[in-house]
Motif scaffolding. Structure first.
Motif, PDB file in Angstrom:
ATOM      1  N   THR A 283      -7.418  -3.295  15.678  1.00 52.69           N
ATOM      2  CA  THR A 283      -6.165  -3.719  15.056  1.00 52.69           C
ATOM      3  C   THR A 283      -6.278  -5.146  14.527  1.00 52.69           C
ATOM      4  OG1 THR A 283      -4.887  -2.292  16.532  1.00 52.69           O
ATOM      5  CG2 THR A 283      -3.693  -4.052  15.409  1.00 52.69           C
ATOM      6  N   VAL A 284      -5.823  -5.328  13.295  1.00 46.98           N
ATOM      7  CA  VAL A 284      -5.822  -6.641  12.654  1.00 46.98           C
ATOM      8  C   VAL A 284      -4.400  -6.930  12.174  1.00 46.98           C
ATOM      9  CG1 VAL A 284      -6.761  -8.056  10.796  1.00 46.98           C
ATOM     10  CG2 VAL A 284      -8.214  -6.351  11.898  1.00 46.98           C
ATOM     11  N   ASP A 285      -3.901  -8.116  12.481  1.00 51.64           N
ATOM     12  CA  ASP A 285      -2.550  -8.518  12.078  1.00 51.64           C
ATOM     13  C   ASP A 285      -2.660  -9.755  11.192  1.00 51.64           C
ATOM     14  OD1 ASP A 285       0.084  -9.190  11.765  1.00 51.64           O
ATOM     15  OD2 ASP A 285       0.596  -9.100  13.904  1.00 51.64           O
ATOM     16  N   LEU A 286      -2.299  -9.593   9.910  1.00 52.74           N
ATOM     17  CA  LEU A 286      -2.399 -10.717   8.975  1.00 52.74           C
ATOM     18  C   LEU A 286      -1.457 -11.854   9.339  1.00 52.74           C
ATOM     19  CD1 LEU A 286      -2.754  -8.844   5.549  1.00 52.74           C
ATOM     20  CD2 LEU A 286      -4.544  -9.896   6.936  1.00 52.74           C
ATOM     21  N   ALA A 287      -0.431 -11.561  10.137  1.00 55.21           N
ATOM     22  CA  ALA A 287       0.484 -12.617  10.581  1.00 55.21           C
ATOM     23  C   ALA A 287      -0.206 -13.599  11.522  1.00 55.21           C
ATOM     24  CB  ALA A 287       1.709 -12.005  11.263  1.00 55.21           C
ATOM     25  N   ASP A 288      -1.394 -13.239  12.022  1.00 54.26           N
ATOM     26  CA  ASP A 288      -2.146 -14.143  12.894  1.00 54.26           C
ATOM     27  C   ASP A 288      -2.840 -15.261  12.131  1.00 54.26           C
ATOM     28  OD1 ASP A 288      -1.449 -12.721  15.168  1.00 54.26           O
ATOM     29  OD2 ASP A 288      -3.279 -11.492  15.168  1.00 54.26           O
ATOM     30  N   ILE A 289      -2.842 -15.173  10.826  1.00 58.42           N
ATOM     31  CA  ILE A 289      -3.532 -16.198  10.025  1.00 58.42           C
ATOM     32  C   ILE A 289      -2.714 -17.486  10.050  1.00 58.42           C
ATOM     33  CG2 ILE A 289      -4.286 -16.849   7.710  1.00 58.42           C
ATOM     34  CD1 ILE A 289      -4.909 -13.904   7.201  1.00 58.42           C
ATOM     35  N   ASP A 290      -3.300 -18.520  10.612  1.00 56.33           N
ATOM     36  CA  ASP A 290      -2.586 -19.798  10.750  1.00 56.33           C
ATOM     37  C   ASP A 290      -3.354 -20.933  10.085  1.00 56.33           C
ATOM     38  OD1 ASP A 290      -4.704 -19.911  12.449  1.00 56.33           O
ATOM     39  OD2 ASP A 290      -3.574 -20.494  14.240  1.00 56.33           O
ATOM     40  N   VAL A 291      -4.009 -20.619   8.969  1.00 53.25           N
ATOM     41  CA  VAL A 291      -4.740 -21.629   8.197  1.00 53.25           C
ATOM     42  C   VAL A 291      -4.124 -21.709   6.798  1.00 53.25           C
ATOM     43  CG1 VAL A 291      -6.853 -21.162   9.489  1.00 53.25           C
ATOM     44  CG2 VAL A 291      -6.454 -19.978   7.313  1.00 53.25           C
ATOM     45  N   PRO A 292      -4.361 -22.783   6.053  1.00 61.41           N
ATOM     46  CA  PRO A 292      -3.850 -22.877   4.682  1.00 61.41           C
ATOM     47  C   PRO A 292      -4.367 -21.737   3.810  1.00 61.41           C
ATOM     48  CG  PRO A 292      -4.577 -25.024   5.451  1.00 61.41           C
ATOM     49  CD  PRO A 292      -5.024 -24.038   6.479  1.00 61.41           C
TER      50      PRO A 292
END
Length: 366
Positions: A283-292
């Motif tokens: 499972t991958v959640d794009l909401a986990d991306i916390d970079v610019p």
């Protein structure tokens, strides 16, 4: 009075396009292969002095991730429209990951192979070569999707991606022509009809990909004979046409499992819209991306609508610095063409400079 020099030039161009070896040789910016292997060759487009200067300036390396079914040469299209040359000349050190040819033997490769193995290994190779803790990812079309998925799949504690740039990357397939209809038509089969065909083919063979890409600009293809006839004396114009034609002829295919997952996760189950995707239990959640993150879209793009690209603004809500930029051009022109050189590339330069500033604790420009 007949212009004999123009007539001679036209005859030479006609011979070069039809029976000769082409109007101009293929362009290749100088590079160094820092890693080789099946679907994971990495090239650096800067010499050691340029690496040293960029490192001393505090800049991170840039890893360019190509789409699966387009050659890595998209980032080095021609002498005038080379993404890697621009990045190098602006003081960055660009690296390109080359997936190489895709064949029937690769039919079991899926998204998991790319986002948890191939691309992370390439990131490690780049960081070892550059001696840096993080890398900036840069992807065109599906290469942007791979860049985002790879970033989201990395544990936050050990994240090696500093920022992500995506150009013409669709993040909502409901806003792409034909896909909602395809989902509705296959609903009675539980979405299995395309999957069965893809398994029989082992993916989408390169010739089909090439035909499909050309079909998106059918008017250009239909008018090509007349275009050549009326521009025979214009060598530079025909050289640009030849560059795009060569690029289209080099398109590889899609591996079977990956294109099945595109159908299942992006289209039929519509998981990409919500940002949470299941690739064979991973499972991958794009909401986990916390970079610019910087996103680009165009109203003129036949393959990625403006709305499909802009959907990333809703998905990537945790990004501390999120930009969406509109550059009106074609799918390829948005990445490597006159519009890109004038608008896309300077905007990316500003974004990366802003990321440099963010890392030092200052406020990035908006």
């Amino acid at each position: 009075m007949v212009d004999l020099s123009a007539a001679g030039r036209g005859l030479r161009n006609l011979w070069a396009l039809s029976l000769g070896g082409g109007i101009a040789p293929r362009h290749r910016t100088d590079s160094i292969a820092i890693a080789t292997g099946d679907h994971r060759t990495v090239r650096r487009y800067a010499d050691d002095d340029q690496v040293r200067a960029a490192r001393e300036a505090g800049r991170m390396p840039v890893l360019l991730v190509p789409p699966i079914a387009a050659p890595a040469s998209c980032y080095d299209l021609s002498a005038d429209h080379s993404v890697v040359a621009h990045l190098r000349d602006s003081g960055r050190v660009p690296y390109v990951l080359d997936f190489g040819a895709i064949s029937y033997a690769d039919r079991a490769m899926g998204f998991g192979d790319f986002i948890t193995d191939i691309i992370p290994e390439a990131i490690g190779r780049v960081l070892d070569d550059y001696r840096a803790p993080q890398v900036d990812l840069y992807g065109w079309s599906l290469g942007g999707t791979l860049s985002l998925l790879t970033t989201a799949a990395q544990p936050v504690q050990t994240r090696r991606v500093r920022s992500v740039v995506t150009v013409a990357t669709p993040l909502d397939y409901n806003q792409l022509p034909g896909y909602p209809l395809a989902r509705a038509l296959t609903k009675p089969t539980g979405g299995m009809a395309p999957t069965v065909l893809l398994r029989l083919l082992g993916g989408v063979p390169a010739p089909l990909v090439q035909v499909a890409y050309r079909a998106t600009s059918w008017d250009r293809e239909a008018k090509k004979p007349w275009f050549i006839a009326t521009h025979l004396g214009e060598t530079e114009t025909l050289r640009r046409m030849e560059t795009i034609d060569r690029f289209q002829r080099d398109f590889p295919g899609y591996p079977g499992r990956l294109v099945e997952q595109m159908w299942e996760c992006f289209i039929y189950r519509d998981e990409l819209v919500g940002g949470v995707l299941d690739f064979d239990g991973h499972t991958v959640d794009l909401a986990d991306i916390d970079v610019p993150v910087q996103l680009f879209g165009s109203h003129r793009d036949a393959l990625c609508t403006w709305g499909a690209a802009r959907h990333g603004v809703d998905l990537l809500s945790r990004s501390p610095h999120l930009q969406f930029t509109t550059v009106e051009s074609s799918h390829l022109g948005l990445l490597a063409g006159p519009d890109a050189a004038i608008h896309t590339w300077p905007a990316i330069d500003d974004f990366l400079a802003g990321v440099d500033t963010l890392v030092t604790g200052a406020v990035a420009p908006t």
